[in-house]
Design an enzyme around this catalytic site. Structure first.
Site, short mmCIF file in Angstrom:
data_model
loop_
_atom_site.label_atom_id
_atom_site.label_comp_id
_atom_site.label_asym_id
_atom_site.label_seq_id
_atom_site.Cartn_x
_atom_site.Cartn_y
_atom_site.Cartn_z
N GLU A 57 40.35 57.54 80.28
CA GLU A 57 41.33 56.65 79.65
C GLU A 57 40.79 55.24 79.47
OE1 GLU A 57 43.26 60.21 80.91
OE2 GLU A 57 42.10 58.78 82.12
N HIS A 126 53.05 63.32 85.67
CA HIS A 126 53.29 63.62 84.26
C HIS A 126 54.67 63.16 83.80
CE1 HIS A 126 50.21 66.51 85.52
NE2 HIS A 126 49.81 66.53 84.27
#
Length: 334
Positions: A57, A126
């Site tokens: 990321e 998540h």
């Protein structure tokens, strides 16, 4: 359209209109994204404009910052908002500050898409709602739509913006608006379909809130999924609530908020994230500062719990229409 289809349409429109728009991230190319938002874009525009990135990321955002400074319009995806933490230095120290540090010589027209919130039993890694962390950072914009029409228009406006935009997509709304209880779908409210999305180009201006539901008794400030939860609470309780869908969290459109609270004299803030230091705290402060002499009751907050995100018990963690309706009643009893 569903929100997934509306977002895909926005990307398609902008990639066709502007060759500088580049879409990339984990699994967004050949696979079409874990939620299929980017499905078909690589086949249409080629692997140089819609491509997969490694599971890195920090690298994804760092590359996007460089692309934006170079003159491209990158739209990068962080597969889940929970994954942004390794990229936080690139977001905070690079993307957010580039215009200021360069005295305007460089801009960073970066759009960072992030699915957020719960509803898929994804557990702690998540399902987070980290919007308050982004609104704290000077130099970036934070957006969260509540319906397909706004999702497409706001994403187009974000891609056209000269500043970096954090574009948060509530996963519970991906397949269409719902009625506030688990995943029962609803496609319209008060006769107005919020799933009717034009095929071509249009934009919804950033920094503009909307009155999702007009009312006279209490002002409700919400965004994303919680707009629908607040509406269900009003519909089922009979409270004449005016729901303000913030849409752009920061910079925020404060005028309709102040106007509504001065009219109703009462305010309830609803968000999915944990309560302490959540964005609702900022909203409460703004209402207090701007509407103190018009308030007839203390401001109420209805939020997620101050706990790590529960996996199996996520539907007990979410604000529900029942909890929101109870807050409506409390402020009306004052």
């Amino acid at each position: 359209m569903t929100m997934i289809q509306a977002l895909r349409s926005a990307l398609d429109v902008m990639m066709e209109r502007d060759p500088r728009v580049v879409v990339f991230g984990e699994d967004v190319g050949y696979f079409g994204g874990v939620f299929r938002v980017t499905e078909g874009l690589q086949a249409r525009y080629g692997a140089s404009r819609c491509f997969d990135a490694p599971i890195n990321e920090g690298g994804i955002v760092g590359i996007a910052v460089g692309m934006g400074a170079y003159g491209l319009r990158p739209v990068a995806e962080i597969q889940f908002a929970d994954y942004f933490y390794p990229a936080s230095d690139q977001i905070v120290s690079e993307a957010a500050r580039l215009r200021y540090r360069s005295a305007g010589d460089f801009t960073c027209p970066l759009t960072l898409r992030m699915p957020c919130g719960g509803g898929i039993y994804g557990g702690q890694t998540h399902s987070q709602s980290p919007e308050a962390l982004f609104t704290h950072v000077c130099g970036i914009r934070t957006v969260m739509p509540s319906n397909p029409y706004d999702a497409k228009g706001l994403l187009i406006a974000s891609i056209e913006c000269e500043d970096p935009v954090i574009f948060l997509e509530p996963k519970r709304l991906y397949n269409g608006p719902f009625d506030g209880h688990h995943d029962r779908p609803v496609v319209s409210w008060s006769g107005q379909s919020l799933a009717e999305v034009p095929e071509g180009y249009y934009s919804v201006p950033l920094e503009t809130a909307s009155v999702f539901r007009p009312g006279q008794q209490v002002t409700v400030l919400a965004y994303g999924t919680m707009v629908w939860v607040a509406e269900a609470a009003a519909r089922e309780s009979g409270v004449d609530a005016e729901i303000i869908d913030l849409r752009s969290l920061w910079p925020m459109d404060l005028d309709p908020v102040v106007e509504s609270v001065k009219k109703t004299g009462r305010c309830v803030v609803v968000h999915e994230a944990t309560r302490t230091s959540g964005f609702g705290a900022e909203l409460s402060s703004l209402v207090q500062e701007n509407c103190f002499y018009h308030l007839e009751a203390p401001i109420e907050r209805v939020t997620g719990w101050d706990t790590p995100y529960p996996h199996a018990q996520e539907w007990n963690y979410f604000p529900t229409p029942e909890r929101v309706a109870a807050a409506y009643r409390r402020v009306l009893e004052e």
